[in-house]
Motif scaffolding. Structure first.
Motif, PDB file in Angstrom:
ATOM      1  N   GLN A   1      10.331   0.945  -8.313  1.00  0.00           N
ATOM      2  CA  GLN A   1       9.085   1.518  -8.853  1.00  0.00           C
ATOM      3  C   GLN A   1       7.872   0.799  -8.266  1.00  0.00           C
TER       4      GLN A   1
ATOM      5  N   ILE B   1       4.849   2.462  -6.115  1.00  0.00           N
ATOM      6  CA  ILE B   1       3.433   2.274  -6.491  1.00  0.00           C
ATOM      7  C   ILE B   1       2.650   1.730  -5.292  1.00  0.00           C
TER       8      ILE B   1
ATOM      9  N   ARG C   1       2.036   4.484  -2.894  1.00  0.00           N
ATOM     10  CA  ARG C   1       0.972   5.383  -3.373  1.00  0.00           C
ATOM     11  C   ARG C   1      -0.399   4.725  -3.213  1.00  0.00           C
ATOM     12  N   TYR C   2      -0.496   3.442  -3.511  1.00  0.00           N
ATOM     13  CA  TYR C   2      -1.762   2.734  -3.276  1.00  0.00           C
ATOM     14  C   TYR C   2      -2.163   2.856  -1.800  1.00  0.00           C
TER      15      TYR C   2
ATOM     16  N   GLN D   1      -1.560   5.188   0.275  1.00  0.00           N
ATOM     17  CA  GLN D   1      -2.125   6.528   0.518  1.00  0.00           C
ATOM     18  C   GLN D   1      -3.526   6.641  -0.070  1.00  0.00           C
ATOM     19  N   LEU D   2      -3.688   6.122  -1.267  1.00  0.00           N
ATOM     20  CA  LEU D   2      -4.958   6.305  -1.979  1.00  0.00           C
ATOM     21  C   LEU D   2      -6.076   5.434  -1.410  1.00  0.00           C
TER      22      LEU D   2
ATOM     23  N   THR E   1       0.821   4.191 -14.008  1.00  0.00           N
ATOM     24  CA  THR E   1       0.929   5.646 -13.807  1.00  0.00           C
ATOM     25  C   THR E   1       0.105   6.096 -12.585  1.00  0.00           C
ATOM     26  N   VAL E   2       0.393   7.324 -12.141  1.00  0.00           N
ATOM     27  CA  VAL E   2      -0.369   7.908 -11.026  1.00  0.00           C
ATOM     28  C   VAL E   2      -1.839   8.018 -11.421  1.00  0.00           C
TER      29      VAL E   2
ATOM     30  N   GLN F   1      -3.523   4.765 -11.096  1.00  0.00           N
ATOM     31  CA  GLN F   1      -3.767   4.401  -9.689  1.00  0.00           C
ATOM     32  C   GLN F   1      -4.943   5.199  -9.127  1.00  0.00           C
ATOM     33  N   GLU F   2      -5.050   6.448  -9.539  1.00  0.00           N
ATOM     34  CA  GLU F   2      -6.192   7.247  -9.077  1.00  0.00           C
ATOM     35  C   GLU F   2      -7.502   6.707  -9.640  1.00  0.00           C
TER      36      GLU F   2
ATOM     37  N   ARG G   1      -8.440   3.863  -7.484  1.00  0.00           N
ATOM     38  CA  ARG G   1      -9.051   4.337  -6.234  1.00  0.00           C
ATOM     39  C   ARG G   1     -10.498   4.768  -6.457  1.00  0.00           C
TER      40      ARG G   1
END
Ligand code: PLP
Length: 407
Positions: free
Chosen positions: A258, A262, A265-266, A268-269, A389-390, A393-394, A397
């Protein structure tokens, strides 16, 4: 406003509470609170997990490192090479043993000891190399092991922040951290990838001789009873912690996956945001921290303030009060502004070890280990824990983008 903490241990507990409560209650009912089968079972499970034949549990990661030095009889007059960019415990134990830490600069991409600079730091007094797998990222163990072997020096891995990380050795085989060097040292401090609900640590090794030595020192220098053959200490792991850790160990690989998702995803963001540098995993990282750099253009002298304030007398400070202070790094403003948006972040570490007041007598200067110095001015660890959570993270960002426009 939704507040995002740097880590949220309550979420993990909520998910596991039935199993953890049952394990703790079983220990309470057993009346075996120190040692006993629960501790022995955890040691076996952790030895299996780290692919080492011997695991000795102990009271903290700090003690694990200290016990490792004791296993090699390292003491006054000896030098141990390590990273300047780590938690104080790594160097502190070298000093506690009576030896001298020798700091080698880090590689900018990994924050880990720069193996290319390692060999030049070896002297006739060098007795061990202590690489740290910082933030979950494996150190360059291929080079470290090659240099250690060439100089017949033992390697003590500081695995406190990297439980479960994997290294691929030059023959293509994978090895868990803690099974690569002579001794691996782990912390189960609550924020670690495998964290207890109190202090705890463990040592792993392939050597029966080293294991025996560390087991003796851990428990007042004795094998059993009241015959003491070495000056030891009390560094036993409580049965309650062992019970909790045994439950949590079963979930560690899933949590590390996990954390990797994460981190991806970071990437990418945050990947295209100007003014920051995002971290990368080289061999492997289990992402104990997701540490970005807020790029710092100024010089390094801001670092001198903390040391000077402690070392100089009050009169000196008053005398110098009119001197122009170097500006704080932009990272500090970014951190404050993020906090105002509910996004909590951490600075690991604001002052590298070679510039700490406690090591002033070693005589390191600002700029002598420039990569570590710069890292101390730039690093910012963003919220990172398996349950992030997504949406959170958003929010990180969005907050970061906004703050960087203003700071
Ligand atoms: C790299 C490193 N080494 C050693 C330690 C010491 O571990 P403990 O807090 O369990 O004594 C820590 C803990 O933060 C750490 O991060």
């Amino acid at each position: 406003m939704n507040t995002i903490p740097p880590l949220d241990l309550a979420r993990q507990y909520q998910a596991l509470q039935d199993d953890i409560n049952a394990a703790v209650l079983a220990v309470l009912a057993s009346s075996q609170y120190i040692g006993g089968p629960v501790v022995a079972q955890f040691e076996q499970a952790f030895a299996d997990y780290t692919q080492t034949p011997f695991c000795i549990s102990c009271n903290s990661g700090t003690d694990a490192l200290y016990l490792a030095l004791r296993a090699f009889d390292i003491g006054p007059g000896d030098e141990v090479i390590t990273s300047p960019f780590t938690f104080i415990a790594t160097a502190e134990v070298i000093s506690m043993a009576g030896a001298t830490p020798v700091f080698v600069d880090i590689a900018p991409e990994t924050f880990n000891l720069d193996a290319e600079q390692l060999e030049a730091a070896i002297t006739p007094r060098t007795r061990a190399i202590m690489p740290v797998h910082l933030f979950g990222q494996t150190a360059d163990m291929t080079r470290v092991m090659a240099i250690a072997q060439a100089h017949t020096l033992p390697v003590i891995e500081d695995c406190a922040q990297a439980t479960g990380a994997i290294w691929q050795n030059p023959t293509g085989q994978t090895q868990k951290v803690g099974s690569i060097g002579d001794i691996g040292c782990f912390s189960f401090y609550p924020s670690k990838n495998l964290g207890g609900y109190g202090d705890g640590g463990a040592i792993t090794t392939h050597s029966a001789t080293l294991a025996e030595k560390m087991r003796i020192v851990r428990d007042h220098g004795r094998r059993s009873g009241y015959i003491h053959e070495a000056i030891g200490m009390n560094s036993r792991l409580d049965a309650i912690q062992a019970a909790i850790l045994s439950v949590k160990l079963r979930h560690l690989d899933q949590w590390n996956l996990q954390r990797k998702a994460i981190a991806a995803r970071y990437a990418q963001l945050l990947g295209n945001i100007p003014g920051i540098t995002i971290p990368q995993a080289f061999q492997d990282s289990v992402w104990n921290q997701y540490t970005i750099r807020v790029n710092h253009e100024g010089d390094l002298h801001y670092l001198g303030r903390s040391r000077d304030r402690i070392l100089n007398s009050a009169a000196d400070v008053a005398l110098n009060a009119s001197a122009i202070e170097p500006p704080a790094p932009r990272r500090d403003q970014v951190r404050t502004a993020l906090g105002e948006q509910g996004i909590q972040s951490m600075v690991y570490y604001p002052l590298p070890l070679h510039l700490q007041p406690v090591y002033a007598h070693l005589g390191y200067e600002i700029g002598q280990l420039p990569i570590a110095d710069k890292a101390a001015l730039e690093v910012l660890s963003l919220p990172m824990f398996p349950e992030l959570t997504v949406a959170e993270q958003e929010q990180v960002r969005d907050g970061l983008k906004d703050v960087l426009l203003r700071c």
